[in-house]
Design an enzyme around this catalytic site. Sequence first.
Site, mmCIF file in Angstrom:
data_model
loop_
_atom_site.group_PDB
_atom_site.id
_atom_site.type_symbol
_atom_site.label_atom_id
_atom_site.label_comp_id
_atom_site.label_asym_id
_atom_site.label_seq_id
_atom_site.Cartn_x
_atom_site.Cartn_y
_atom_site.Cartn_z
ATOM 1 N N ARG A 1 0.849 -1.205 0.000
ATOM 2 C CA ARG A 1 0.000 0.000 0.000
ATOM 3 C C ARG A 1 0.881 1.251 0.000
ATOM 4 N NH1 ARG A 1 -0.556 4.661 2.733
ATOM 5 N NH2 ARG A 1 -0.165 3.578 4.692
ATOM 6 N N ASP A 2 1.578 1.491 1.094
ATOM 7 C CA ASP A 2 2.348 2.744 1.202
ATOM 8 C C ASP A 2 3.528 2.736 0.229
ATOM 9 O OD1 ASP A 2 2.764 5.257 2.203
ATOM 10 O OD2 ASP A 2 3.450 4.625 4.179
ATOM 11 N N HIS B 1 4.652 4.400 12.677
ATOM 12 C CA HIS B 1 4.823 4.286 11.213
ATOM 13 C C HIS B 1 5.893 5.295 10.815
ATOM 14 C CE1 HIS B 1 2.979 3.954 7.042
ATOM 15 N NE2 HIS B 1 3.566 5.130 6.930
ATOM 16 N N CYS C 1 4.495 9.215 0.501
ATOM 17 C CA CYS C 1 3.097 9.642 0.387
ATOM 18 C C CYS C 1 2.945 10.586 -0.806
ATOM 19 C CB CYS C 1 2.638 10.334 1.663
ATOM 20 S SG CYS C 1 0.943 10.928 1.539
ATOM 21 N N ASN D 1 9.620 4.304 3.297
ATOM 22 C CA ASN D 1 9.328 3.934 4.678
ATOM 23 C C ASN D 1 10.551 3.259 5.276
ATOM 24 O OD1 ASN D 1 6.686 3.946 3.153
ATOM 25 N ND2 ASN D 1 5.917 3.545 5.196
HETATM 26 P P1 HMG Z 1 -12.968 14.065 -3.163
HETATM 27 O O1 HMG Z 1 -12.543 14.360 -4.546
HETATM 28 O O2 HMG Z 1 -13.277 15.203 -2.258
HETATM 29 O O3 HMG Z 1 -14.192 13.026 -3.143
HETATM 30 O O4 HMG Z 1 -11.846 13.179 -2.496
HETATM 31 P P2 HMG Z 1 -15.659 13.141 -3.612
HETATM 32 O O5 HMG Z 1 -16.487 12.466 -2.571
HETATM 33 O O6 HMG Z 1 -15.987 14.567 -4.001
HETATM 34 O O7 HMG Z 1 -15.662 12.218 -4.931
HETATM 35 C C1 HMG Z 1 -14.965 12.590 -6.120
HETATM 36 C C2 HMG Z 1 -14.884 11.390 -7.057
HETATM 37 O O8 HMG Z 1 -14.137 10.332 -6.441
HETATM 38 C C3 HMG Z 1 -16.259 10.790 -7.358
HETATM 39 O O9 HMG Z 1 -16.162 10.229 -8.655
HETATM 40 C C4 HMG Z 1 -16.373 9.677 -6.348
HETATM 41 O O10 HMG Z 1 -17.237 8.668 -6.803
HETATM 42 C C5 HMG Z 1 -14.955 9.171 -6.277
HETATM 43 P P3 HMG Z 1 -16.872 10.948 -9.914
HETATM 44 O O11 HMG Z 1 -18.343 10.931 -9.573
HETATM 45 O O12 HMG Z 1 -16.340 12.344 -9.966
HETATM 46 O O13 HMG Z 1 -16.474 10.059 -11.049
HETATM 47 N N1 HMG Z 1 -14.627 8.571 -4.974
HETATM 48 C C6 HMG Z 1 -14.218 7.305 -4.808
HETATM 49 N N2 HMG Z 1 -14.019 6.305 -5.685
HETATM 50 C C7 HMG Z 1 -13.601 5.128 -5.180
HETATM 51 N N3 HMG Z 1 -13.377 4.917 -3.872
HETATM 52 C C8 HMG Z 1 -13.574 5.890 -2.966
HETATM 53 C C9 HMG Z 1 -14.021 7.132 -3.442
HETATM 54 N N4 HMG Z 1 -14.307 8.291 -2.813
HETATM 55 C C10 HMG Z 1 -14.684 9.152 -3.759
HETATM 56 N N5 HMG Z 1 -13.325 5.668 -1.676
HETATM 57 C C11 HMG Z 1 -11.107 11.459 -1.009
HETATM 58 C C12 HMG Z 1 -11.912 12.738 -1.149
HETATM 59 C C13 HMG Z 1 -10.913 11.213 0.460
HETATM 60 C C14 HMG Z 1 -11.883 10.307 -1.645
HETATM 61 C C15 HMG Z 1 -9.748 11.653 -1.731
HETATM 62 O O14 HMG Z 1 -9.147 12.825 -1.239
HETATM 63 C C16 HMG Z 1 -8.811 10.498 -1.533
HETATM 64 O O15 HMG Z 1 -9.031 9.404 -2.039
HETATM 65 N N6 HMG Z 1 -7.705 10.740 -0.779
HETATM 66 C C17 HMG Z 1 -6.743 9.711 -0.449
HETATM 67 C C18 HMG Z 1 -5.336 10.130 -0.805
HETATM 68 C C19 HMG Z 1 -4.393 9.064 -0.352
HETATM 69 O O16 HMG Z 1 -4.616 7.884 -0.544
HETATM 70 N N7 HMG Z 1 -3.284 9.474 0.276
HETATM 71 C C20 HMG Z 1 -2.299 8.592 0.762
HETATM 72 C C21 HMG Z 1 -2.741 7.782 1.953
HETATM 73 S S1 HMG Z 1 -2.450 8.488 3.549
HETATM 74 C C22 HMG Z 1 -0.801 8.228 3.834
HETATM 75 O O17 HMG Z 1 -0.112 7.827 2.942
HETATM 76 C C23 HMG Z 1 -0.242 8.451 5.186
HETATM 77 C C24 HMG Z 1 0.019 7.145 5.904
HETATM 78 O O18 HMG Z 1 0.908 6.316 5.168
HETATM 79 C C25 HMG Z 1 0.640 7.424 7.268
HETATM 80 C C26 HMG Z 1 1.910 8.255 7.227
HETATM 81 O O19 HMG Z 1 2.805 8.025 6.408
HETATM 82 O O20 HMG Z 1 1.995 9.116 8.089
HETATM 83 C C27 HMG Z 1 -1.273 6.368 6.145
HETATM 84 MG MG MG Z 2 3.240 6.399 5.120
#
Ligand code: HMG
Ligand code: MG
Length: 289
Positions: free
Chosen positions: A12-13, A204, A237, A246
């Site tokens: 994933r990450d 993490h 990220c 990581n």
């Molecule tokens: P948004 O654009 O505000 O969402 O994103 P929305 O609700 O307005 O939807 C927009 C479009 O996305 C729509 O499609 C939805 O259907 C679709 P359209 O109608 O325009 O074709 N959609 C989805 N499709 C599939 N699955 C879903 C989903 N949700 C909406 N779940 C949202 C808001 C939260 C969805 C977006 O910002 C997002 O996906 N963000 C995630 C980014 C990400 O993955 N970042 C990395 C992970 S966190 C990390 O890495 C940190 C960590 O490792 C810890 C650390 O290192 O500290 C965990």
């Molecule tokens: Mg991370």
Amino acid sequence: MMSIRITEVAARDGLQNEPRRVSTESKVAFIDQLSAAGPCEIEVTSFVSARWVPQLGDASDVLARITRRPGTVYSALVPNEQGLDRALECRLDKIAVFVSATESFSQRNTNGSIHEVLSRLAPVVARAREAGLIVRGYISCAIRCPFEGTVAPEAVRVLCARLIDLGVHEIDLGDTLGAADPDSIARLYEGISRTIDPGATTLHLHDTNGRALECALGAIELGVRSFDGSAGGLGGCPYAPGSPGNLATETLVRALDARGIDTGVDAQRLEAAGRWMRQQLTGDSAASS
Ligand code: HMG
Ligand code: MG
């Protein structure tokens, strides 16, 4: 003998930030190799929007095709109810929700304020629990934010409390940028101590400054018993500029092996899996030698 829980997050990450698309077949082969190395948990993929993280748009297919090792916990990231609906159609033991310690990162990573994200997550956690899933709550940027700088431990403590109120089983503190040193980790745990014990958290770590291992070993002294790692140090990220890999799981496992601390992980197998994936990512056959 002390034992430490290892969650392998490379699939994933490690992959979410990779511009070169990895086939579903390669992801499945990778995860099967990770499973064979024996970590307690594997974070398989992510049910975020494929517009945001195209690499992981095949989450359901990956989960349908991996071979599950008995006793291993398989989890996936879920940002909202739409993601949960998708996740619930798959075979999962656990989900991970995530919230940022700062407003700027919350907007960049999840297109919403901290308050909005917590409101989105309330029904996600409740419904996941009803479905019998374990829930991890990540707090990203627990040490430093790429946009707002140093993060106060008190901000993290408040979020720990909010996530516990929502019903998460476990808090995962993310040093998203790899900015931590053992002192800042100690200050973080001191700052959150009246809300949560170190033993109820996972740490993490990213390895930007080459200090992740030192931080992990320091955290063990504080009572932390659960860590995330990424085979081969893959990762970063996509919404945190300047966050490279990581902490390499095999580096942590070897350091723990040398101290007589059990993880159940075969470091050599894990390292080979990371090398294999790096080879898929670079097309470099030398990476396999
Ligand atoms: P948004 O654009 O505000 O969402 O994103 P929305 O609700 O307005 O939807 C927009 C479009 O996305 C729509 O499609 C939805 O259907 C679709 P359209 O109608 O325009 O074709 N959609 C989805 N499709 C599939 N699955 C879903 C989903 N949700 C909406 N779940 C949202 C808001 C939260 C969805 C977006 O910002 C997002 O996906 N963000 C995630 C980014 C990400 O993955 N970042 C990395 C992970 S966190 C990390 O890495 C940190 C960590 O490792 C810890 C650390 O290192 O500290 C965990
Ligand atoms: Mg991370």
